[in-house]
Design a protein around this motif. Structure first.
Motif, mmCIF file in Angstrom:
data_model
loop_
_atom_site.group_PDB
_atom_site.id
_atom_site.type_symbol
_atom_site.label_atom_id
_atom_site.label_comp_id
_atom_site.label_asym_id
_atom_site.label_seq_id
_atom_site.Cartn_x
_atom_site.Cartn_y
_atom_site.Cartn_z
ATOM 1 N N THR A 169 -15.821 19.232 0.814
ATOM 2 C CA THR A 169 -15.908 18.276 1.917
ATOM 3 C C THR A 169 -16.295 18.995 3.204
ATOM 4 O O THR A 169 -17.143 18.524 3.962
ATOM 5 C CB THR A 169 -14.536 17.597 2.121
ATOM 6 N N ILE A 170 -15.675 20.151 3.410
ATOM 7 C CA ILE A 170 -15.931 20.908 4.647
ATOM 8 C C ILE A 170 -17.390 21.332 4.709
ATOM 9 O O ILE A 170 -18.062 21.171 5.734
ATOM 10 C CB ILE A 170 -15.010 22.153 4.703
ATOM 11 N N GLY A 174 -19.665 18.412 5.379
ATOM 12 C CA GLY A 174 -19.580 18.025 6.787
ATOM 13 C C GLY A 174 -20.384 18.971 7.664
ATOM 14 O O GLY A 174 -21.178 18.549 8.500
ATOM 15 N N TYR A 197 -19.058 10.006 11.669
ATOM 16 C CA TYR A 197 -18.642 11.058 10.747
ATOM 17 C C TYR A 197 -17.692 10.498 9.686
ATOM 18 O O TYR A 197 -17.872 10.735 8.487
ATOM 19 C CB TYR A 197 -17.968 12.196 11.521
ATOM 20 N N MET A 245 -14.688 13.213 2.821
ATOM 21 C CA MET A 245 -14.364 11.799 3.073
ATOM 22 C C MET A 245 -13.908 11.153 1.770
ATOM 23 O O MET A 245 -14.370 10.099 1.384
ATOM 24 C CB MET A 245 -15.581 11.074 3.648
ATOM 25 N N VAL A 251 -9.914 31.821 13.227
ATOM 26 C CA VAL A 251 -9.263 31.460 11.962
ATOM 27 C C VAL A 251 -8.066 32.360 11.688
ATOM 28 O O VAL A 251 -8.058 33.526 12.081
ATOM 29 C CB VAL A 251 -10.256 31.573 10.773
ATOM 30 N N VAL A 297 -17.358 29.646 8.308
ATOM 31 C CA VAL A 297 -16.059 30.181 7.913
ATOM 32 C C VAL A 297 -14.982 29.154 8.239
ATOM 33 O O VAL A 297 -14.698 28.885 9.404
ATOM 34 C CB VAL A 297 -15.770 31.515 8.628
ATOM 35 N N ALA A 298 -14.432 28.556 7.180
ATOM 36 C CA ALA A 298 -13.370 27.572 7.360
ATOM 37 C C ALA A 298 -12.040 28.291 7.530
ATOM 38 O O ALA A 298 -11.927 29.489 7.278
ATOM 39 C CB ALA A 298 -13.323 26.619 6.180
ATOM 40 N N ASN A 299 -11.028 27.522 7.931
ATOM 41 C CA ASN A 299 -9.710 28.095 8.197
ATOM 42 C C ASN A 299 -8.707 27.583 7.170
ATOM 43 O O ASN A 299 -7.530 27.549 7.422
ATOM 44 C CB ASN A 299 -9.287 27.706 9.621
ATOM 45 N N ILE A 300 -9.189 27.148 6.008
ATOM 46 C CA ILE A 300 -8.268 26.491 5.083
ATOM 47 C C ILE A 300 -8.826 26.533 3.656
ATOM 48 O O ILE A 300 -10.049 26.476 3.458
ATOM 49 C CB ILE A 300 -8.034 25.020 5.544
ATOM 50 N N CYS A 337 -14.032 19.177 13.656
ATOM 51 C CA CYS A 337 -13.713 18.784 12.288
ATOM 52 C C CYS A 337 -14.941 19.115 11.454
ATOM 53 O O CYS A 337 -16.027 18.568 11.698
ATOM 54 C CB CYS A 337 -13.394 17.294 12.222
ATOM 55 N N ASP A 338 -14.817 20.052 10.546
ATOM 56 C CA ASP A 338 -15.933 20.504 9.711
ATOM 57 C C ASP A 338 -17.136 20.875 10.564
ATOM 58 O O ASP A 338 -18.276 20.519 10.257
ATOM 59 C CB ASP A 338 -16.320 19.427 8.687
ATOM 60 N N PRO A 344 -6.312 16.511 7.405
ATOM 61 C CA PRO A 344 -6.555 17.923 7.728
ATOM 62 C C PRO A 344 -6.344 18.858 6.535
ATOM 63 O O PRO A 344 -6.645 20.041 6.649
ATOM 64 C CB PRO A 344 -5.555 18.214 8.853
ATOM 65 N N MET A 345 -5.845 18.349 5.412
ATOM 66 C CA MET A 345 -5.695 19.228 4.258
ATOM 67 C C MET A 345 -7.015 19.382 3.486
ATOM 68 O O MET A 345 -7.147 20.292 2.674
ATOM 69 C CB MET A 345 -4.603 18.711 3.308
ATOM 70 N N ILE A 346 -7.954 18.460 3.676
ATOM 71 C CA ILE A 346 -9.242 18.656 3.003
ATOM 72 C C ILE A 346 -10.383 18.893 3.989
ATOM 73 O O ILE A 346 -11.491 19.203 3.594
ATOM 74 C CB ILE A 346 -9.610 17.487 2.062
ATOM 75 N N HIS A 347 -10.083 18.709 5.275
ATOM 76 C CA HIS A 347 -11.099 19.013 6.287
ATOM 77 C C HIS A 347 -10.727 20.314 6.978
ATOM 78 O O HIS A 347 -9.635 20.840 6.789
ATOM 79 C CB HIS A 347 -11.180 17.870 7.316
ATOM 80 N N ASP A 348 -11.635 20.793 7.808
ATOM 81 C CA ASP A 348 -11.391 22.026 8.544
ATOM 82 C C ASP A 348 -11.271 21.647 10.020
ATOM 83 O O ASP A 348 -12.276 21.457 10.694
ATOM 84 C CB ASP A 348 -12.563 22.990 8.307
ATOM 85 N N ARG A 395 -1.243 26.514 10.212
ATOM 86 C CA ARG A 395 -0.968 25.196 10.793
ATOM 87 C C ARG A 395 -0.877 24.099 9.732
ATOM 88 O O ARG A 395 -0.018 23.225 9.814
ATOM 89 C CB ARG A 395 -2.051 24.836 11.805
ATOM 90 N N PHE A 396 -1.760 24.145 8.741
ATOM 91 C CA PHE A 396 -1.769 23.066 7.740
ATOM 92 C C PHE A 396 -1.198 23.503 6.400
ATOM 93 O O PHE A 396 -0.507 22.739 5.744
ATOM 94 C CB PHE A 396 -3.193 22.552 7.531
ATOM 95 N N MET A 397 -1.472 24.745 6.010
ATOM 96 C CA MET A 397 -1.089 25.138 4.654
ATOM 97 C C MET A 397 0.364 25.590 4.554
ATOM 98 O O MET A 397 0.924 25.576 3.455
ATOM 99 C CB MET A 397 -2.034 26.242 4.155
ATOM 100 N N THR A 421 -8.950 24.333 0.372
ATOM 101 C CA THR A 421 -8.727 22.910 0.080
ATOM 102 C C THR A 421 -8.790 22.689 -1.431
ATOM 103 O O THR A 421 -9.364 23.506 -2.156
ATOM 104 C CB THR A 421 -9.798 22.033 0.742
ATOM 105 N N PRO A 422 -8.200 21.582 -1.876
ATOM 106 C CA PRO A 422 -8.221 21.290 -3.318
ATOM 107 C C PRO A 422 -9.655 21.181 -3.854
ATOM 108 O O PRO A 422 -9.901 21.497 -5.018
ATOM 109 C CB PRO A 422 -7.503 19.944 -3.430
ATOM 110 N N ARG A 476 -10.194 22.493 13.804
ATOM 111 C CA ARG A 476 -10.068 23.709 14.595
ATOM 112 C C ARG A 476 -10.015 23.370 16.082
ATOM 113 O O ARG A 476 -10.647 22.408 16.516
ATOM 114 C CB ARG A 476 -11.290 24.589 14.357
#
Lengths: 738, 309
Positions: A309-310, A313, B174, B1, A249, A298-301, B138-139, B110-114, A185-187, A303-304, B116
C-alpha cells in the motif's frame, strides 16, 4: 562506578537538527559533570526522530571532597581585620589555626567542601542542559513555558551500578524523570522500563526502534543497494539525503519503485531533483541506459502487506509530481523551440534589484561586458554576447520556477532545443560557476566570458549602490562572486585588467542609471543632461551634470569612481584568502600587492609565487636580510639628514674591493632585473637579484657606512639606495616578515 | 486503501471528520461567511488563538486562492477549495494521537500506511503569525499541516494553540483513489443522483478563473482595498464606549475588514497588477491591520475569559 542513561523523548525532531543536537547533548552534559568534579570513562549520544539519548559510562559515584587552605591576617592584626576575614570566608574563630609564616604568626583556615553524590550533580546538569539547549529554533506548547524543539513528553534519567538502576529525581515544568520510554509510534507504542543503556538499546530494538542513526543509514544504504542490484541498477550516491532520511525514520524499510515509462524522457536532473526535494526518494540509475529509472523510498514501518500500500501510494504521489514536471518540461520546450522571446520579454518585468533595474537590464549589461571580455579569453565575441543573452532566460521557465536549483541546467537544455551552438548552451549551464569551493571552474572560453561578465556586473552594481558586504552579512553573496572572479581568472591564467573592466561596466551602469532618471527631467533640463551624457569621460560628464543641476548624476559617478578602487581591494582580499589556502603567505602577497599591474591577478600571482619560492631558498632569506638592512640604514639616515638618498653613487669613491664588487654586481643586476620584469619572467628576476646576495653580504661585513668622511658616507648611502631600488623593482620587501 | 471501512465520497470524509472532532469535544463551527485564503483566517482560529481563554473548535472553511485557478483542468489545483481546520487551546499533550485517530476515522490505518511528521514551519506574513510543526505525510503525500502557534498578530500565544489543517480535496482524492479532482464522487456514487466534484465545481472553476485572471475590475479592487483599510482603521479608532455608555470595542468587525483587504490583495495579485516590490508593501499593510485587530481583541472578554457585563 555507575553508568548514566538519559533519554529526552519528544514529538518529531527535524531531521536536519539531529546530528548537531546529539553533539550538543553530549557536550553540555559531560562538560557540566566534569565542571562539578565528576569524571567518566566514555560517553555516546544517539538520536531518532523522537528521542535524544546520552549514555555516560564509568561515572564517578560522587565528586571528591575538596580542601582549600586560606591565609588570614597576622595574629597580631587588629580585631577588625580578623572579623573581616571571617565574614568573607564564612568561618568562625574556632576554624582557625595559627601558624608561623615568613612575616610572623598568621591565622590559617582550611575550608572543606564535602563531595556530592553523582545523582545530585546529574539532576542539576540535566536541568540546566534542557533549559539552555541550543536548538536552532525552539517552541512552547500547551500552557507551559518550557522551550524545546517540539513538545517534550518524557525523560529517562537513571544511574545504574551493581546494586541496580536508580532514577535520578528531577521535575522540569511538570515532566518528571523516570525509567520508562516507548517504542515505535505504531508498531510498539506501549511504555516499558529499562535498567541501563544496553538493556535500553536492546528493548528499543525489540520495540522496532533502531537507536543509532549511523546504523539506520548503513541499513538503508545496504538494503537500497540490494534492491537496486536485483534489477541491475545502482543507487545514485547522495550522502546528505541519506542522512536526512535516517533522521526521518526509527525503523527504516526501503522499498523500491519503478518510474513510469512516460516520465523517462525527462532530464535525469529533473527526475532526481523532484524525487529528492519533494519525496526524499533515492534515485536508481540503470547503468545500461544511463537513465534514472527507479527510486527507493524509505518507509518507517513493516506492514502486513510488505509495504504494498505504501509503495503504491508513493508511486501515485510521484506520478502526480512528475506529471507536473512533464507538463512544465513540454511547455518549456515549446517556448524554447520558438526562440524564447516570451521569456526574454518576461524578464523585463522581473526586478533584479530596485536600484539596478530589471533582469533584462542586467542581461543587457552582462552581454555588453561578455563581448568585451571575449577576445581576452579566446572566445568569439558574437558567441559570448549571444550566450550572455540566453544564459538566464530559463529563470522564466516553469521548471526553474518549480525547482530554482535547476537554473542553468535547464537553460542548457532549452538553449540546445532552441538550436543554439553547444558552446553557447554550455555557457547557460556553467556561467553560475564556480559556486562553492568544490565547484569546478569553467574552462570553455564562451562560458568563462559569460561567467566573468555575470559576476563583475553583480559586484560593480552592488558596489555602485553601496550594498557591500559588512561583517557576517552578505545577502547578495558578493564574497562568493568575487572569489569566483579570482578563481576564473587564475584557473584559466587569464591576462585581464580588472580596473579597465570595472571602468567599462561602470559606464554601462551609468547608462542604465541615466535612462532610469531621464524620464523625471523636464524637457529643457533633459537637453542639458543629454548633452552632458554624450561627453566621453566622467570629468566632463560631471561638469555637464553640474550645469544641469543634476547632483544625483554626479554622486553616482563619484560612487563609480570609488567603486573601481574599493572593489579592487576587495578582490585582493579574496585573493589573499584564496592564496593562503594554496600555501602563499599573506605578507608575501602584501609585498607584491602594490606593484604596477596589480589589477591583473594572474600577473600578481605569478609575481607572488616566484617571490614565495625565492624566499624559501637560502639566497632568498639572506638577501631579504640584506635588503632590509640597506632599507633600515637608509631610512634612519634620511630621517636624520632630512634628504632622500637616491642618486649619484659613483664607483670612483669606492674605497674597498667589496664596495667596488657591489657597484659591479649592481651594474649587472639592474638591467637584468628590469629586462626580466619587462618580460614578466619573475623567476629570472629573482635569480638576477639573487646574484646580489654575496656582494651585499660582503659589503656589509667589510664596509662602515657612517664614516667621518661625508663624501664617502653620502656615496655609500646612495649605493644602498641602488640596492633598495633593485629590490623595489621586484617587490616591497619591507612588507615581508622575518 | 484496503480498509473495509473506506469512505465512499468527498462529503463522507468531511462528515467523518466532523463526527470525529465533535466526539473529541470540539465545537463544530460553520465556515466563516467571508472570502478567505485559508482556514486560519477564520476568526475562530486567528483571534481565538490569542488570549488565555481555552478554546476548541473544528470547521470546514471554503478557501479562495485566485492565483491557483487552472480553469478546472489541473488534476490537483483549484482557486476554490476546502480546508478542514481544528484549533485547540491550550494544545493537549495527546494532540498527535488525536490527529492520528482522525486519519483512522477516514480510513487511513497507520498500520498499513506510512505516516510521518516532517518538519515544516508555518508563517503567515499577512497575519503576522508563525508557528512550528510539521507537514504530515501519508505514503509520501502531504495530507495535513500540524502547527503549534507561537505568535499571532505579533502577540505571543500563551497558552499555545495546536492547529491542524487538512487539505480536503487532496486528502479525499488519496483516500478514494481518484486521479483528477473533478472525477471525485461528491456524494455516494450509489445515490439516485450521483454527483462528482466536477458536477458541482467544474463550471465555477472556469468562470472564476476567467474573472480572476482577466476580468476583475482592478481600479475597483484597488478602491475596495483602500476602503477596507480605511474602515478597519475607523473601527479600531472608534471610542470603546457607545452612545448608551456600553463598553463594546469592535475587534471582530474590524478584523472582517482586514480579511477583506487580504482577499482583495489576492485578487489584485492574480490580475498581475502588483509588482514584486509593491507586493511586500501590500502584505505589510494587511499585516498592520491584522496586528491592530489582535491588539484590540486581546483586551476583550473572548480573549481574557472575563464575563461580558
Amino acid at each position: 562506578m555507575p553508568d548514566l542513561l538519559i533519554e529526552l523523548f519528544s514529538e518529531e525532531i527535524p531531521a536536519r537538527m539531529q546530528s548537531r543536537a546529539r553533539e550538543d547533548l553530549r557536550k553540555l552534559v559531560t562538560d557540566g559533570l566534569v565542571a562539578a568534579g565528576l569524571t567518566y570513562r566514555s560517553a555516546g549520544a544517539f538520536s531518532t526522530p523522537r528521542r535524544l539519548t546520552l549514555t555516560v559510562e564509568g561515572l564517578s559515584a560522587e565528586s571528591p571532597t575538596t580542601r582549600e587552605e586560606r591565609k588570614g591576617p597576622r595574629t597580631d592584626a587588629p580585631e577588625a581585620a580578623l572579623q573581616g576575614f571571617l565574614r568573607g570566608a564564612g568561618l568562625t574563630r574556632d576554624d582557625l589555626v595559627a601558624r608561623d609564616d615568613k612575616k610572623g604568626q598568621v591565622w590559617f583556615a582550611t575550608i572543606v567542601k564535602p563531595g556530592r553524590p553523582a545523582a545530585e550533580i546529574v539532576a542539576e546538569v540535566l536541568d540546566s542542559t534542557i533549559r539552555n539547549f541550543p536548538w536552532p529554533k525552539s517552541m512552547r506548547w500547551g500552557a507551559g513555558s518550557l522551550r524545546w524543539v517540539r513538545p517534550l513528553h518524557s525523560i529517562i534519567c537513571i544511574l545504574t551500578d551493581e546494586a541496580g538502576a536508580r532514577i535520578v529525581p528531577l521535575d522540569i515544568e511538570g515532566i518528571r524523570t523516570g525509567d520508562t520510554t516507548r517504542g515505535h509510534r505504531f508498531m510498539a507504542p506501549d511504555a516499558f522500563a529499562v535498567t541501563g543503556f544496553d538493556d535500553y538499546a536492546a528493548r528499543l530494538r525489540r520495540a522496532r526502534v533502531m537507536l543509532d542513526s549511523a546504523e539506520r543509514e548503513a541499513a538503508i544504504r545496504q538494503e537500497a543497494a540490494n534492491l537496486a542490484f536485483a534489477r541491475g541498477w545502482e543507487i545514485v550516491p547522495d550522502d546528505g539525503l541519506l542522512s536526512e532520511i535516517a533522521g526521518l525514520v526509527e525503523w527504516p524499510v526501503p522499498l523500491m519503485g519503478v518510474i513510469e515509462d512516460r516520465f523517462l524522457a525527462l532530464p535525469p536532473e529533473v527526475l532526481q531533483t523532484s524525487m529528492k526535494e519533494h519525496q526524499k526518494f533515492l534515485s536508481a540509475r540503470n547503468p545500461k541506459t544511463g537513465r534514472i529509472e527507479g527510486f527507493v523510498t524509505v518507509a518507517n514501518i513493516d506492514t502486513p502487506d510488505h509495504g504494498d500500500t505504501i509503495l503504491k501510494g508513493n508511486q501515485r504521489v510521484l506520478a502526480a509530481r512528475l506529471s507536473d514536471a512533464a507538463f512544465f518540461w513540454e511547455n518549456d520546450l515549446r517556448e524554447a523551440k520558438s526562440g524564447m522571446q516570451d521569456w526574454e520579454q518576461g524578464l523585463k518585468s522581473v526586478t533584479f534589484q530596485s536600484k539596478l533595474g530589471s533582469q533584462a537590464d542586467r542581461i543587457t549589461r552582462i552581454a555588453a561586458l561578455a563581448r568585451e571580455i571575449a577576445p581576452l579569453v579566446g572566445a568569439d565575441p558574437d558567441m559570448a554576447e549571444e550566450a550572455a543573452r540566453i544564459a538566464k532566460l530559463d529563470l522564466r521557465s516553469a521548471m526553474v520556477g518549480e525547482f530554482p536549483e535547476l537554473q542553468g541546467t535547464m537553460g542548457r537544455y532549452y538553449a540546445l532545443e532552441a538550436g543554439k551552438d553547444a558552446a553557447v548552451a554550455d555557457a547557460a549551464r556553467d556561467h553560475y560557476s564556480p559556486l562553492g569551493p568544490s565547484d569546478a571552474v569553467p574552462t570553455a572560453p564562451v562560458s568563462v566570458a559569460v561567467a566573468l561578465a555575470d559576476k563583475l556586473d553583480t559586484l560593480t552594481g552592488f558596489w555602485a549602490i553601496d550594498e557591500k558586504p559588512t561583517g557576517s552579512k552578505d545577502p547578495f553573496a558578493l564574497r562568493r562572486a568575487a572569489l569566483g572572479v579570482v578563481r576564473l581568472v587564475l584557473g584559466n591564467a587569464i591576462r585581464i585588467s580588472l580596473s579597465e573592466l570595472m571602468h567599462t561596466i561602470g559606464e554601462v551602469h551609468l547608462d542604465f542609471f541615466f535612462l532610469r532618471q531621464r524620464e523625471h527631467f523636464a524637457d529643457s533640463e533633459r537637453q542639458l543632461v543629454d548633452a552632458g551624457f554624450e561627453k566621453p569621460d566622467y570629468a566632463q560628464k560631471i561638469k555637464a551634470f553640474e550645469k544641469a543641476s543634476f547632483p544625483e548624476g554626479t554622486a553616482f559617478i563619484n560612487a563609480l569612481v570609488a567603486m573601481e578602487i574599493d572593489l579592487l581591494s576587495f578582490f585582493h582580499d579574496r585573493l589573499k584568502v584564496f592564496l593562503k589556502d594554496q600555501g602563499i603567505r599573506h605578507d608575501v602577497i602584501d609585498a607584491v600587492l602594490n606593484m604596477p599591474g596589480n589589477d591583473d591577478l594572474t600577473l600578481l600571482v605569478n609575481r607572488a609565487t616566484a617571490l614565495s619560492d625565492f624566499l624559501k631558498t637560502d639566497d632568498g632569506t639572506n638577501l631579504l636580510q640584506g635588503l632590509k638592512r640597506a632599507a633600515n640604514i637608509l631610512a634612519q639616515a634620511e630621517e636624520k639628514d632630512g634628504v632622500e638618498y637616491s642618486f649619484g653613487a659613483d664607483p670612483k669613491y669606492a674605497e674597498t674591493d667589496q664596495e667596488r664588487a657591489l657597484f659591479a654586481a649592481l651594474g649587472q643586476a639592474q638591467p637584468a632585473i628590469s629586462a626580466a620584469m619587462q618580460a614578466e619572467d619573475f623567476p629570472a628576476a629573482m635569480s638576477a637579484i639573487a646574484a646580489l646576495r654575496a656582494p651585499i653580504d660582503a659589503f656589509f661585513d667589510a664596509v662602515q657606512i657612517n664614516t667621518d668622511s661625508q663624501i664617502l658616507r653620502r656615496n655609500r648611502l646612495n649605493l644602498l639606495s641602488q640596492i633598495r631600488a633593485a629590490g623595489a623593482a621586484i617587490a616591497d620587501f619591507n612588507k615581508i616578515e622575518g | 486503501m484496503t480498509s473495509p471501512d473506506r469512505p465512499k465520497s468527498f462529503q463522507e470524509i468531511i462528515l467523518r471528520l466532523q463526527n470525529y472532532w465533535a466526539a473529541q469535544g470540539c465545537a463544530v463551527l460553520q465556515p466563516y461567511d467571508m472570502e478567505v485564503g485559508a482556514g486560519t483566517f477564520h476568526p475562530a482560529t486567528t483571534l481565538r488563538s490569542l488570549g488565555t481563554k481555552p478554546w476548541a473548535a473544528a470547521y470546514v472553511q471554503p478557501s479562495r486562492r485566485p492565483t491557483d485557478g487552472r480553469y478546472g483542468e489541473n488534476p490537483n489545483r483549484l482557486q476554490h477549495y476546502y480546508q478542514y481546520q481544528v484549533i485547540i487551546k491550550p494544545s493537549p499533550a495527546n494532540l498527535q494521537d488525536l490527529y492520528l485517530g482522525s486519519l483512522k476515522a477516514i480510513g487511513l490505518d497507520p498500520m498499513i500506511h506510512d505516516v510521518r511528521f516532517v518538519e515544516d514551519d508555518w508563517e503567515s506574513p499577512t497575519l503576522g503569525a508563525w508557528g512550528l510543526g510539521w507537514e504530515v505525510w501519508c505514503d509520501g503525500m502531504e495530507v495535513s499541516q500540524f502547527t503549534y502557534f507561537q505568535q499571532v498578530g505579533g502577540h505571543d500565544c500563551r497558552p499555545v494553540s495546536g492547529e491542524l489543517t487538512y487539505g480536503l480535496e487532496r486528502l479525499a482524492m488519496y483516500v478514494l483513489g481518484i486521479e483528477h479532482v473533478m472525477d471525485m464522487p461528491f456524494n455516494d456514487p450509489a445515490s439516485p443522483i450521483p454527483l462528482t466534484y466536477g458536477d458541482v465545481f467544474l463550471q465555477t472553476e472556469r468562470e472564476y478563473s476567467r474573472w480572476n485572471f482577466d476580468q476583475a475590475d482592478t481600479d475597483m479592487l484597488f478602491q475596495h482595498f483602500k476602503d477596507a483599510e480605511a474602515e478597519c482603521d475607523r473601527i479600531l479608532s472608534a471610542d470603546d464606549t457607545d452612545a448608551a455608555g456600553r463598553n463594546i470595542p469592535m475587534a471582530h468587525p474590524a478584523y472582517d475588514q482586514a480579511i477583506k483587504a487580504s482577499h482583495l490583495f489576492n485578487l489584485l495579485d492574480a490580475r498581475g497588477v502588483i509588482s514584486v516590490t509593491e507586493r511586500q508593501a501590500y502584505i505589510g499593510r494587511v499585516r498592520a491591520l491584522a496586528k491592530r485587530c489582535a491588539d484590540l481583541f486581546v483586551t476583550t472578554p473572548a480573549a481574557t475569559g472575563e464575563q461580558i457585563r
